[in-house]
Design an enzyme around this catalytic site. Structure first.
Site, mmCIF file in Angstrom:
data_model
loop_
_atom_site.group_PDB
_atom_site.id
_atom_site.type_symbol
_atom_site.label_atom_id
_atom_site.label_comp_id
_atom_site.label_asym_id
_atom_site.label_seq_id
_atom_site.Cartn_x
_atom_site.Cartn_y
_atom_site.Cartn_z
ATOM 1 C CG HIS A 361 -2.167 -0.870 0.850
ATOM 2 N ND1 HIS A 361 -2.227 -2.192 1.193
ATOM 3 C CD2 HIS A 361 -3.281 -0.590 0.150
ATOM 4 C CE1 HIS A 361 -3.355 -2.684 0.730
ATOM 5 N NE2 HIS A 361 -4.014 -1.739 0.097
ATOM 6 C CD GLU A 603 -10.428 -6.636 -2.037
ATOM 7 O OE1 GLU A 603 -9.384 -6.128 -2.458
ATOM 8 O OE2 GLU A 603 -11.081 -6.142 -1.103
ATOM 9 C CG ASP A 627 -5.997 -7.521 -1.596
ATOM 10 O OD1 ASP A 627 -4.916 -7.891 -1.105
ATOM 11 O OD2 ASP A 627 -6.592 -6.494 -1.228
ATOM 12 C CB CYS A 674 -10.458 0.066 -8.223
ATOM 13 S SG CYS A 674 -10.965 -1.111 -6.966
HETATM 14 C C1 PEP Z 1 -7.101 -4.185 -4.600
HETATM 15 O O1 PEP Z 1 -6.956 -5.079 -3.781
HETATM 16 O O2 PEP Z 1 -6.918 -4.323 -5.815
HETATM 17 C C2 PEP Z 1 -7.499 -2.845 -4.174
HETATM 18 C C3 PEP Z 1 -7.799 -1.925 -5.052
HETATM 19 O O3 PEP Z 1 -7.490 -2.595 -2.852
HETATM 20 P P1 PEP Z 1 -6.183 -2.375 -1.984
HETATM 21 O O4 PEP Z 1 -5.024 -2.247 -2.906
HETATM 22 O O5 PEP Z 1 -6.401 -1.137 -1.196
HETATM 23 O O6 PEP Z 1 -6.136 -3.593 -1.149
HETATM 24 MG MG MG Z 2 -7.689 -4.940 -1.766
#
Ligand code: PEP
Ligand code: MG
Length: 755
Positions: A361, A603, A627, A674
């Site tokens: 992250h 995810e 994920d 996303c």
């Molecule tokens: C993902 O898992 O692709 C996502 C967009 O959420 P994060 O990266 O915040 O886990």
């Molecule tokens: Mg995620």
């Protein structure tokens, strides 16, 4: 044996530099194996030769002088085979090469094992004896295990040797490999992040004001002493004599002239008090930990505890403000999202984290901030680079310390070319994203930090596909109240209205922790994460949902609430029940707002097979590919060791992504993605061809993706996808898609060599 291995590894870990680490190895191995000779040969990459680096039993004068070509002698033979060579009589082996200076003619038995780190052979560890015999299996196993244990330390010590503060400081350029965290080049000065009371992570700095450092140190010791006395006094009637004796033992250690004396010697050599203290304490701790006697071993913990107290007090009394050079590259062992705000933005040019990978992250947020970042630079000695001139290459994922003029000239050109390319994309920002043959795709942004908003609008974002609400929670000192949240969400909605804004409910756990709500688990990515936490704490969930819905009062923007980490339908039903309840209560309270759309992130792999059931329950779906990839491929997205296996172009991942679209569209449910994939132009072409309605990405990628999708025809993208879906390997798929982009004149926007 286990105990010996543990002790040797600990001692090697605590060694001051490469030479002492090697000394410890040869000394301890020869005594543990009762063997007459133990030597280490290490690869000198610049000459592609193996250098005789340390020995017990052979001629010490040959150390550093004798060099073997890459295939020469038995050492070369071990390297060639990349496995142990165990010989009863080395002298009769055809590959034996007699080198007079070393003085090994008396020794017959030979066991050599390669020292391998990250698939690279760093050197060879050899034991020899006069007697003609084969080393037995347990001896071989011991040496193999030890070699594997020390390989990382040697790699690190080699790198450290190039940077250490000691007299032999070498200022030559050194390249440290990592992975791309956020694209871009940064040229600046490294600043190692200073963490409170963390003995293991104190940056090594020089000082010119020696007297002041000594004074600070002495005051800190005195203060710690006072604190211990006062605690002991307060508790004297509640504790027994044994416990009270511990306080005396602490005072004793503090009074010990040895420890203070050693710290002062270091300061006098020009080191600031904090790293002088940490170094001395860690050395003492290591000494205690290698002791045979269990009682004494445990005293190491006391010394560490005490050192931590003195360090904390030293840091509190040191009122000097941190100084950040004009172009600061912030370096840390394990940078966390909250660290991204440490350096004033106008002084910050880059981030480097020794741990973590491009999908952590912290890297995703750094990319959103547009700050070049390298993750997983495992061999970079973060404590030692403070103040060092540095270049980071966030495209390729490498760090260069003490760069040469040639490095500087090269990277300045890369940065200029990138800036020109980005400038050239500006013309696209107000254009709709439509392929030349008329297929429309929506390009939205992922947000989290407030500055993302302006940047996103400036780049023509058509909506928000993922607002990571947890980022605000991470920057706070307690859970933000409903009202605090409402104000922040309102700002977001106001900025983007009338565009759609997708707010994700709190997604903590995994690599996202809150300082005030730690979640400590063995396996955090498979643990208490996302919706699992918030359904277990409905009070947090309800406050957040109320804040989101209320924030929309009077704006009536198109608010969408999105649920992360769903792994069964029951979680959706329960979350929807709570959302409905919040909405009716707010209406009863007289708040005039529309019911938001509710959607789910796909995810978790199991959900790929229940897309239709999910789609019937919600208004929209969005794939969290970050994920999804980690869980499908069983690759921790945060672990740099396996980052090569984290493959977004993996055929199985592509099949899953295709199935999700087909199933969602069969239920007439809109679908977006996303995860980071959406912001990679090569992946975006495939996602468009699959039929994704919305691609949501970090704002710096918006125009790159728009360039790709407004250049390549939809029917061409579909052909590329058809071809790719028959392919078998991630890297060939990525290469193929990249080649198609190049053919379309899009070579410059191809991102990352990662697949
Ligand atoms: C993902 O898992 O692709 C996502 C967009 O959420 P994060 O990266 O915040 O886990
Ligand atoms: Mg995620």
């Amino acid at each position: 044996m286990l105990e010996v291995l543990r002790r040797v590894t600990q001692e090697v870990n605590a060694a001051e530099d490469l030479t002492s680490a090697l000394e410890i190895i040869v000394e301890r191995v020869s005594s543990a194996m009762s063997t007459e000779v133990c030597s280490v040969y290490l690869l000198d990459e610049s000459n592609q030769q193996y250098v005789f680096m340390a020995t017990r039993g052979l001629n010490p004068d040959a150390i550093g002088k004798v060099r073997l070509d890459i295939n020469e002698g038995l050492v070369g033979y071990v390297v060639e085979r990349a496995e142990p060579v165990n010989l009863e009589d080395a002298q009769s082996h055809p590959r034996n090469h007699y080198i007079e200076e070393i003085g090994e003619d008396r020794f017959h038995s030979f066991l050599g094992v390669p020292i391998i780190h990250s698939r690279k052979i760093l050197g060879v560890l050899v034991v020899q004896q006069q007697e003609t015999r084969r080393y037995d299996e347990s001896e071989e196993a011991f040496l193999i295990t030890l070699s594997a244990l020390i390989a990382g330390v040697i790699a690190n010590a080699q790198a450290t040797g190039a940077l250490s503060l000691s007299g032999s400081r070498k200022k030559s350029a050194t390249i440290f490999e990592g992975t791309s965290g956020a694209p871009g080049v940064a040229i600046g000065t490294a600043v190692t992040i200073l963490r409170r009371a963390e003995l293991d992570n104190v940056p090594v700095r020089k000082t010119r004001n020696i007297d002041k450092e000594i004074l600070l140190f002495e005051q800190a010791v005195e203060k710690t002493r006072d604190e211990i006395r006062s605690t002991s006094g307060k508790l004297s009637d509640q504790l027994g004599p044994e416990e009270l004796a511990l306080f005396d033992a602490y005072l004793h250690i503090l009074d010990d002239a040895a420890i203070s004396g050693e710290v002062i010697v270091r300061i006098k050599k020009g080191e600031w008090a904090q790293s002088a203290l940490s170094k001395v304490i860690l050395e003492h701790v290591a000494n205690f930990e290698t002791m045979e006697n269990e009682y004494l071993r445990e005293r190491g913990a006391d010394v560490r505890d005490l050192g931590t107290r003195v360090l904390a007090s030293l840091q509190t009394s040191d009122t000097r403000k941190p100084r950040y050079p004009k172009a600061t590259i912030l370096v840390g062992e394990d940078l966390a999202p909250a660290d991204l705000a440490v350096v004033p933005r106008d002084r910050l040019v880059g981030f480097v984290s020794v741990k973590g990978s491009g999908n952590s992250h912290v890297a995703i947020l750094a990319e959103a901030m547009g700050v070049p970042t390298v993750m997983g630079a495992e061999d970079l000695p973060s404590k030692l680079v403070d103040g060092t001139p540095m270049i980071i290459d966030g495209f390729e994922g490498c760090v260069i310390t003490h760069p040469t003029e040639q490095h500087l000239a090269y990277y300045k050109k890369v940065a200029r070319d990138e800036a020109t390319m980005v400038e050239g994309l500006e013309e696209l920002k107000d254009k709709r994203c439509v392929t030349p043959d008329g297929h429309r795709v929506r390009l939205w942004v992922n947000t989290g930090l407030m500055p993302d908003v302006a940047r996103s609008l400036d780049r023509g974002a058509e909506g928000v596909g993922l607002y990571r609400t947890e980022v605000h929670f991470m920057m706070s000192e307690t859970f933000p109240t409903e009202e605090e949240q409402r104000l922040i969400y309102r700002e977001h909605l106001l900025a983007f209205a009338p565009r759609q804004v997708t707010m994700r409910t709190l997604d903590i756990g995994g690599d996202k922790s809150l300082p005030y709500f730690p979640i400590e688990e063995e396996n955090p990515f498979l643990g208490w994460r996302g919706i699992r936490v918030t359904l277990d704490h409905p009070e947090l969930f309800i406050a957040q949902i109320r804040a989101m819905i209320k924030a929309n009062e009077g704006i009536n923007a198109h608010l969408r609430i999105m649920l992360p980490m769903i792994s069964n339908l029951g979680e959706i039903d329960e979350a929807k029940r709570l959302i409905d309840k919040c909405y009716s209560e707010l209406i009863e309270e007289g708040v005039e707002v529309k019911m938001p759309d509710v959607g789910v992130m796909i995810e978790v792999p199991a959900m790929v097979y229940q897309v239709r059931e999910i789609a019937r329950r919600v208004d929209f779906l969005s794939v969290g590919s970050n994920d999804l990839v980690q869980y499908m491929l069983a690759v921790d997205r945060n672990n740099s060791r396996v980052s090569d296996l984290y493959q977004e172009f993996h055929p199985a991942v592509l099949q899953a992504l295709k199935k999700i679209v087909d199933d969602a569209h069969n239920e007439r449910t809109p679908l977006g993605i996303c995860g980071e994939m959406a912001g990679n132009p090569s992946a975006a072409v495939l996602l468009m061809a699959m039929g994704y309605d919305v691609l949501s990405m970090n704002s710096p990628n918006l125009l790159l993706v728009k360039r790709a999708l407004t250049t390549i025809e939809y029917k061409q993208a579909k052909k590329i996808l058809d071809h790719v879906l028959k392919m078998e390997e991630a890297h060939t798929i990525k290469e193929y898609v990249d080649s198609q982009l190049r053919n379309a004149g899009l070579g410059q926007i191809i991102r990352s060599r990662r697949y």
